[in-house]
Design a protein around this motif. Structure first.
Motif, mmCIF file in Angstrom:
data_model
loop_
_atom_site.group_PDB
_atom_site.id
_atom_site.type_symbol
_atom_site.label_atom_id
_atom_site.label_comp_id
_atom_site.label_asym_id
_atom_site.label_seq_id
_atom_site.Cartn_x
_atom_site.Cartn_y
_atom_site.Cartn_z
ATOM 1 N N GLY A 18 0.808 -1.217 0.000
ATOM 2 C CA GLY A 18 0.000 0.000 0.000
ATOM 3 C C GLY A 18 0.836 1.258 0.000
ATOM 4 N N SER A 19 1.951 1.260 0.709
ATOM 5 C CA SER A 19 2.827 2.426 0.738
ATOM 6 C C SER A 19 3.475 2.661 -0.623
ATOM 7 N N LEU A 20 3.930 1.591 -1.258
ATOM 8 C CA LEU A 20 4.506 1.737 -2.593
ATOM 9 C C LEU A 20 3.461 2.251 -3.581
ATOM 10 N N PHE A 21 2.249 1.713 -3.476
ATOM 11 C CA PHE A 21 1.167 2.162 -4.352
ATOM 12 C C PHE A 21 0.826 3.629 -4.105
ATOM 13 N N ALA A 22 0.807 4.045 -2.849
ATOM 14 C CA ALA A 22 0.502 5.436 -2.518
ATOM 15 C C ALA A 22 1.560 6.389 -3.071
ATOM 16 N N ILE A 23 2.824 6.001 -2.989
ATOM 17 C CA ILE A 23 3.888 6.850 -3.542
ATOM 18 C C ILE A 23 3.692 7.013 -5.040
ATOM 19 N N VAL A 24 3.432 5.916 -5.739
ATOM 20 C CA VAL A 24 3.271 5.983 -7.191
ATOM 21 C C VAL A 24 2.084 6.869 -7.558
ATOM 22 N N THR A 91 14.670 -12.115 -1.727
ATOM 23 C CA THR A 91 15.468 -11.323 -2.665
ATOM 24 C C THR A 91 14.758 -10.044 -3.054
ATOM 25 N N ILE A 92 13.465 -10.137 -3.312
ATOM 26 C CA ILE A 92 12.689 -8.947 -3.682
ATOM 27 C C ILE A 92 12.690 -7.937 -2.545
ATOM 28 N N ILE A 93 12.529 -8.404 -1.326
ATOM 29 C CA ILE A 93 12.519 -7.494 -0.180
ATOM 30 C C ILE A 93 13.853 -6.780 -0.040
ATOM 31 N N LEU A 94 14.943 -7.532 -0.096
ATOM 32 C CA LEU A 94 16.262 -6.904 0.057
ATOM 33 C C LEU A 94 16.565 -5.931 -1.081
ATOM 34 N N ALA A 96 14.349 -4.373 -2.916
ATOM 35 C CA ALA A 96 13.443 -3.229 -2.785
ATOM 36 C C ALA A 96 13.936 -2.261 -1.717
ATOM 37 N N LEU A 97 14.402 -2.779 -0.598
ATOM 38 C CA LEU A 97 14.899 -1.899 0.459
ATOM 39 C C LEU A 97 16.081 -1.063 -0.027
ATOM 40 N N VAL A 98 17.018 -1.708 -0.699
ATOM 41 C CA VAL A 98 18.215 -0.996 -1.158
ATOM 42 C C VAL A 98 17.878 -0.017 -2.274
ATOM 43 N N LEU A 99 17.176 -0.493 -3.302
ATOM 44 C CA LEU A 99 16.929 0.357 -4.472
ATOM 45 C C LEU A 99 15.957 1.504 -4.180
ATOM 46 N N THR A 100 14.901 1.235 -3.420
ATOM 47 C CA THR A 100 13.981 2.334 -3.116
ATOM 48 C C THR A 100 14.637 3.368 -2.210
ATOM 49 N N GLY A 101 15.517 2.914 -1.334
ATOM 50 C CA GLY A 101 16.242 3.871 -0.489
ATOM 51 C C GLY A 101 17.177 4.746 -1.293
ATOM 52 N N ILE A 102 17.960 4.133 -2.177
ATOM 53 C CA ILE A 102 18.927 4.895 -2.971
ATOM 54 C C ILE A 102 18.227 5.812 -3.970
ATOM 55 N N MET A 127 10.544 1.686 -11.195
ATOM 56 C CA MET A 127 11.099 0.737 -10.235
ATOM 57 C C MET A 127 10.063 0.372 -9.166
ATOM 58 N N LEU A 128 9.339 1.355 -8.655
ATOM 59 C CA LEU A 128 8.315 1.072 -7.650
ATOM 60 C C LEU A 128 7.213 0.183 -8.226
ATOM 61 N N THR A 129 6.803 0.471 -9.446
ATOM 62 C CA THR A 129 5.765 -0.329 -10.092
ATOM 63 C C THR A 129 6.246 -1.753 -10.337
ATOM 64 N N THR A 130 7.498 -1.894 -10.735
ATOM 65 C CA THR A 130 8.070 -3.225 -10.950
ATOM 66 C C THR A 130 8.084 -4.023 -9.652
ATOM 67 N N PHE A 131 8.469 -3.391 -8.562
ATOM 68 C CA PHE A 131 8.469 -4.101 -7.281
ATOM 69 C C PHE A 131 7.053 -4.473 -6.851
ATOM 70 N N MET A 132 6.078 -3.619 -7.122
ATOM 71 C CA MET A 132 4.702 -3.969 -6.783
ATOM 72 C C MET A 132 4.245 -5.191 -7.581
ATOM 73 N N ILE A 133 4.598 -5.246 -8.859
ATOM 74 C CA ILE A 133 4.233 -6.395 -9.695
ATOM 75 C C ILE A 133 4.927 -7.659 -9.194
ATOM 76 N N LEU A 134 6.207 -7.545 -8.823
ATOM 77 C CA LEU A 134 6.928 -8.703 -8.301
ATOM 78 C C LEU A 134 6.326 -9.199 -6.987
ATOM 79 N N ILE A 135 5.956 -8.272 -6.119
ATOM 80 C CA ILE A 135 5.349 -8.646 -4.835
ATOM 81 C C ILE A 135 4.034 -9.385 -5.068
#
Length: 146
Positions: A18-24, A91-94, A96-102, A127-135
């Motif tokens: 939900g947070s990723l979706f809200a940002i997008v 892997t997706i979580i790790l 996502a944490l690194v890439l969304t932070g950077i 990138m955020l949309t890709t992570f949402m699709i992967l999740i």
């Protein structure tokens, strides 16, 4: 204990997604107004506030998932869905944490500097949309228990 971990896992997953979706959604709405001081400040705040929800909830999903897998005590021959959840989800979580932070900090820096100019956020939004699709794809595989 397993029930509480499942509750934390699902709650963290919903909060993270939900947070990723809200940002997008918020950044897509603000995209046309970016360039002014107020819009840039609002976009920075949106990224900051929802990231404060997304990052801890992703960590909660990771920790609760690891604890639940350890509690299951399944041998070396795990079903595909469990292996996908363990390796793919972790892997997706790790990532996502690194890439969304950077990338989030880079976008916030561009928003701080970028007065009266077009600010490029398409890479961050992609990138955020890709992570949402992967999740969602990991959730689909796990829920169908292939």
């Amino acid at each position: 204990m397993f029930g509480f971990m499942l509750f934390l896992h699902l709650t963290g997953l919903f909060t993270w997604l939900g947070s990723l979706f809200a940002i997008v959604v918020m950044l897509l709405i603000l995209k046309k107004q970016l360039g002014s001081q107020e819009s840039n400040t609002l976009a920075k705040r949106v990224i900051h506030i929802f990231s404060m929800f997304a990052h801890p909830s992703a960590v909660i999903v990771l920790i609760s998932g690891v604890v639940m897998i350890v509690q299951m005590e399944i041998g070396p021959n795990k079903p595909f869905w469990l292996d996908m959840m363990e390796k793919g989800g972790g892997t997706i979580i790790l990532l996502a944490l690194v890439l969304t932070g950077i990338l989030g900090s880079k976008v916030k820096k561009r928003l701080s500097i970028g007065q009266n100019q077009n600010i490029r956020m398409s890479g961050y939004l992609t990138m955020l949309t890709t992570f949402m699709i992967l999740i969602v794809s990991v959730v689909l595989i796990v829920s169908t228990k292939i």
